[in-house]
Design an enzyme around this catalytic site. Structure first.
Site, short mmCIF file in Angstrom:
data_model
loop_
_atom_site.label_atom_id
_atom_site.label_comp_id
_atom_site.label_asym_id
_atom_site.label_seq_id
_atom_site.Cartn_x
_atom_site.Cartn_y
_atom_site.Cartn_z
N GLY A 6 -59.54 74.47 31.39
CA GLY A 6 -58.37 74.43 30.51
C GLY A 6 -58.80 74.55 29.06
N HIS B 256 -54.19 71.30 35.73
CA HIS B 256 -55.23 71.57 36.73
C HIS B 256 -54.75 72.60 37.75
CE1 HIS B 256 -56.27 67.25 35.69
NE2 HIS B 256 -57.42 67.86 35.46
N TYR C 45 -57.01 63.13 39.37
CA TYR C 45 -55.71 62.75 38.80
C TYR C 45 -55.00 64.00 38.28
CZ TYR C 45 -52.45 59.06 38.06
OH TYR C 45 -51.35 58.24 38.19
N MET D 271 -50.49 68.63 28.56
CA MET D 271 -50.68 67.79 29.76
C MET D 271 -52.11 67.28 29.82
SD MET D 271 -48.43 69.26 32.81
CE MET D 271 -46.70 69.60 32.57
N SER E 282 -54.55 63.99 32.04
CA SER E 282 -54.53 62.83 32.95
C SER E 282 -54.34 61.55 32.15
CB SER E 282 -55.85 62.75 33.72
OG SER E 282 -56.09 63.97 34.38
N ARG E 283 -54.80 61.55 30.89
CA ARG E 283 -54.70 60.34 30.07
C ARG E 283 -53.27 60.08 29.58
NH1 ARG E 283 -60.23 61.98 28.36
NH2 ARG E 283 -61.61 60.27 28.99
#
Ligand code: PAF
Length: 283
Positions: A149, A36, A31, A186, A188-189
């Site tokens: 990250g 990323h 995701y 940022m 994904s959640r």
């Protein structure tokens, strides 16, 4: 872009093509977002071959956490990785990574001084799961450089320590957090949040900056009153926030009581409704 779906296929490719190449590796749970992709770009810039893994690792999710609902979209991820110039994507199945229904799993013991702070304290077993998958992936991929990250700062420190013990030929590189224009880190959640909630969530980073300014001014760190101020300011903004922790350390995550220039770290976790968000600042 080559897509590899099993450990054996990867090892075959490694033995035939990659053995003498400088390998950069970016482990992910998919995701993918700009954060990323910044890791992938960093790897492409500094290595001959860039490998990205996509694997939602079940052992790092606790009971009641979001393993089942964790966002997944492999097709979109593959398109983004191809566009960015990734050479190899490794997408193993759970049974490939943890054979025999997890029965052959090795338990990792992590120093309680490490797990008693920040996310370690509130997500028991989480870092054991992260250590398991990292040891597994690092032993398969055999990379020269790996990229993580800095939003997951405690994870970055754990993996750096793991690598220096078990994979001395693998360098662990932390890449700065990528933020929305609002300042929201940022993640994904973030897709669990509405647009309005994402805007509201940007107060977390703004409050971290406020606390960092107070520490710089006062020099002495009053841990309790800073955590209280952080919580009160967030709650004043919206009752949808439930702050979980605000902790201050040096950048090696050792306790400190006075400000050290460029080596002071604040980490936080805050629920917005039911979504748990983490962020940090080094100053
Ligand atoms: O940061 C993540 O996405 C995961 O924790 C990692 C490092 C890929 C391990 O599953």
């Amino acid at each position: 872009m080559i897509i590899i779906k099993s450990t054996l296929d990867y090892l075959n490719t490694y033995n035939k093509q990659l053995n003498s190449k400088k390998i950069g590796f970016v482990p992910t749970m998919g995701y993918l977002h700009e954060g990323h992709l910044s890791l992938v770009k960093e790897s492409i810039k500094n290595n001959e071959v860039t490998i990205v893994s996509i694997f939602v690792n079940p052992t790092q999710f606790g009971k009641g956490e979001d393993f089942n609902s964790y966002p997944r979209n492999t097709e979109r991820d593959l398109a983004l990785l191809k566009e960015t110039g990734t050479d190899i994507v490794f997408i193993p199945e759970v049974e490939d990574i943890y054979p025999n229904n997890h029965k052959s799993l090795v338990e990792i013991g992590i120093d309680s001084d490490f797990t008693n702070k920040l996310c370690g304290k509130y997500r028991p077993g989480h870092f054991n799961g992260v250590a398991q998958i990292i040891i597994k992936l690092f032993s398969i991929v055999k990379a020269n450089n790996t990229y993580f990250g800095l939003k997951d700062y405690q994870q970055y420190i754990l993996i750096k320590n793991l690598a220096s013990t078990f994979f001395p030929y693998t360098k662990v590189i932390g890449v700065p957090t990528i933020r929305e224009n609002s300042g929201l880190a940022m993640s994904s959640r973030n897709t669990y949040l509405t647009e309005d909630e994402q805007l509201l969530a940007s107060s977390i980073y703004k409050n971290l900056i406020m606390i960092s300014n107070i520490i710089k001014e006062n020099v002495t760190i009053n841990h309790l009153s800073l955590a209280k101020l952080f919580n009160d300011t967030l709650l004043k903004k919206s009752s949808l926030f439930t702050p979980q922790y605000l902790e201050v350390y040096d950048t090696n995550l050792n306790q400190i009581n006075t400000y050290i220039q460029n080596q002071t770290f604040i980490g936080t976790a805050v629920y917005l409704n039911k979504v748990r968000l983490i962020d940090n600042i080094t100053f």
